[in-house]
Design a protein around this motif. Structure first.
Motif, short mmCIF file in Angstrom:
data_model
loop_
_atom_site.label_atom_id
_atom_site.label_comp_id
_atom_site.label_asym_id
_atom_site.label_seq_id
_atom_site.Cartn_x
_atom_site.Cartn_y
_atom_site.Cartn_z
N ALA A 56 0.83 -1.20 0.00
CA ALA A 56 0.00 0.00 0.00
C ALA A 56 0.87 1.25 0.00
O ALA A 56 0.54 2.24 -0.67
N LYS A 57 1.97 1.23 0.73
CA LYS A 57 2.86 2.39 0.75
C LYS A 57 3.45 2.64 -0.63
O LYS A 57 3.65 3.80 -1.03
N ALA A 58 3.71 1.57 -1.39
CA ALA A 58 4.24 1.74 -2.74
C ALA A 58 3.20 2.40 -3.65
O ALA A 58 3.51 3.34 -4.39
N LEU A 59 1.96 1.91 -3.60
CA LEU A 59 0.90 2.51 -4.42
C LEU A 59 0.64 3.95 -3.99
O LEU A 59 0.47 4.83 -4.84
N TYR A 60 0.63 4.20 -2.70
CA TYR A 60 0.42 5.55 -2.18
C TYR A 60 1.46 6.52 -2.73
O TYR A 60 1.13 7.64 -3.14
N GLY A 61 2.70 6.10 -2.76
CA GLY A 61 3.75 6.96 -3.30
C GLY A 61 3.51 7.29 -4.76
O GLY A 61 3.71 8.43 -5.19
N GLU A 62 3.06 6.30 -5.53
CA GLU A 62 2.77 6.54 -6.95
C GLU A 62 1.57 7.45 -7.12
O GLU A 62 1.57 8.34 -8.00
N LEU A 63 0.53 7.27 -6.31
CA LEU A 63 -0.64 8.13 -6.38
C LEU A 63 -0.28 9.58 -6.07
O LEU A 63 -0.76 10.51 -6.72
N ARG A 64 0.56 9.78 -5.06
CA ARG A 64 0.98 11.14 -4.70
C ARG A 64 1.80 11.79 -5.82
O ARG A 64 1.63 12.97 -6.12
N GLN A 65 2.68 11.02 -6.45
CA GLN A 65 3.47 11.57 -7.54
C GLN A 65 2.60 11.91 -8.75
O GLN A 65 2.79 12.94 -9.39
N ASP A 66 1.64 11.04 -9.06
CA ASP A 66 0.74 11.31 -10.17
C ASP A 66 -0.11 12.55 -9.89
O ASP A 66 -0.35 13.37 -10.79
N TRP A 67 -0.55 12.68 -8.65
CA TRP A 67 -1.38 13.83 -8.31
C TRP A 67 -0.58 15.12 -8.36
O TRP A 67 -1.08 16.17 -8.79
#
Length: 269
Positions: free
Chosen positions: A118-129
């Motif tokens: 989840a932390k990996a996906l969260y990091g990608e979501l934050r970068q995309d946003w």
């Protein structure tokens, strides 16, 4: 995985599961449906007992009771609520494009990742946003329908990571998800804008009404009201529908290889 793809392409809804649905449909992450979520819905403290740490203790109790991949919340964005949720470990991954019917504020989506994946996906979501937010806010604040004060705008941008790169595959995915799926304009705009600029010749070959829609709303980033007048339409909902149809026509003309089965992160996993 088949259910995630059905949600991604708008063939079904995840009623009662707003967190994974918004991440799949609007953040464009079909793989978000593979994660478990606990949604924190409402926190209420009597006015005479505020500023005593009770709300934080309520949240801490929820965190201690469950062990999901993600804790998350959706609420009408205000400066105080944003600060509170950040204090207890959440941060923004998405901002809704319209004001909520209850609060009159845009819907904020905040997550607190728990598991390593989840932390990996969260990091990608934050970068995309971080990549998409400037364009999204430009479109949301065009005209007078949506106004965000400078202090809140600064808070929204606070702490964002380095933006992810908008590569060709992501552009194709954004374009397909808007043209043939449920993704909203504000969430797909960076990819749509890149696609439109790359295919100016094909854009000039469209009917004048379609050109007006795409030029006014997407490339000039003007309001839906201005776009409605420019396209000689009678209502904003009709303008929104006509805009999606215009994009679909444009995509089919400019790059017929982009279809409603464009590869997603599920295909790549």
């Amino acid at each position: 995985d088949p259910l995630c793809l059905d949600v991604f392409w708008g063939r079904t809804r995840l009623r009662g599961h707003a967190l994974p649905e918004t991440l799949i449909s609007h953040s464009g992450r079909a793989d978000a449906g593979r994660f478990s979520f606990i949604r924190s819905v409402r926190i209420a403290v009597h006015p005479d007992r505020r500023r005593l740490g009770l709300a934080s203790r309520l949240i801490d109790a929820v965190h201690a009771h469950y062990n999901p991949d993600f804790f998350g919340t959706l609420f009408g964005l205000t400066k105080d609520l944003l600060a509170f949720r950040r204090h207890v470990g959440y941060d923004l991954v998405r901002l809704g494009a319209s004001r909520g019917t209850r609060t009159g504020e845009p819907a904020a989506v905040m997550l607190r990742p728990v598991s390593p994946r989840a932390k990996a996906l969260y990091g990608e979501l934050r970068q995309d946003w971080a990549r998409d937010l400037p364009t999204q806010l430009d479109l949301m604040t065009a005209g007078d329908d949506f106004i965000m004060g400078d202090p809140l705008r600064m808070d929204v941008f606070h702490g964002l990571p380095q933006p992810s790169f908008l590569d060709d595959q992501t552009v194709r995915r954004m374009v397909a998800a808007f043209a043939f799926g449920p993704r909203i304009l504000e969430a797909a705009a960076p990819g749509l804008e890149r696609f439109a600029l790359r295919h100016r010749a094909e854009l000039d070959d469209l009917p004048s009404s379609d050109q007006a829609l795409i030029q006014t709303r997407l490339l000039e980033r003007r309001s839906w009201g201005d776009t409605m007048l420019k396209a000689n339409l009678t209502s904003i909902p009709a303008t929104m529908r006509a805009f999606r149809r215009a994009i679909r026509t444009f995509v089919r003309q400019a790059d017929p290889s982009i279809k409603g089965n464009e590869r997603t992160d599920l295909d790549e996993a």
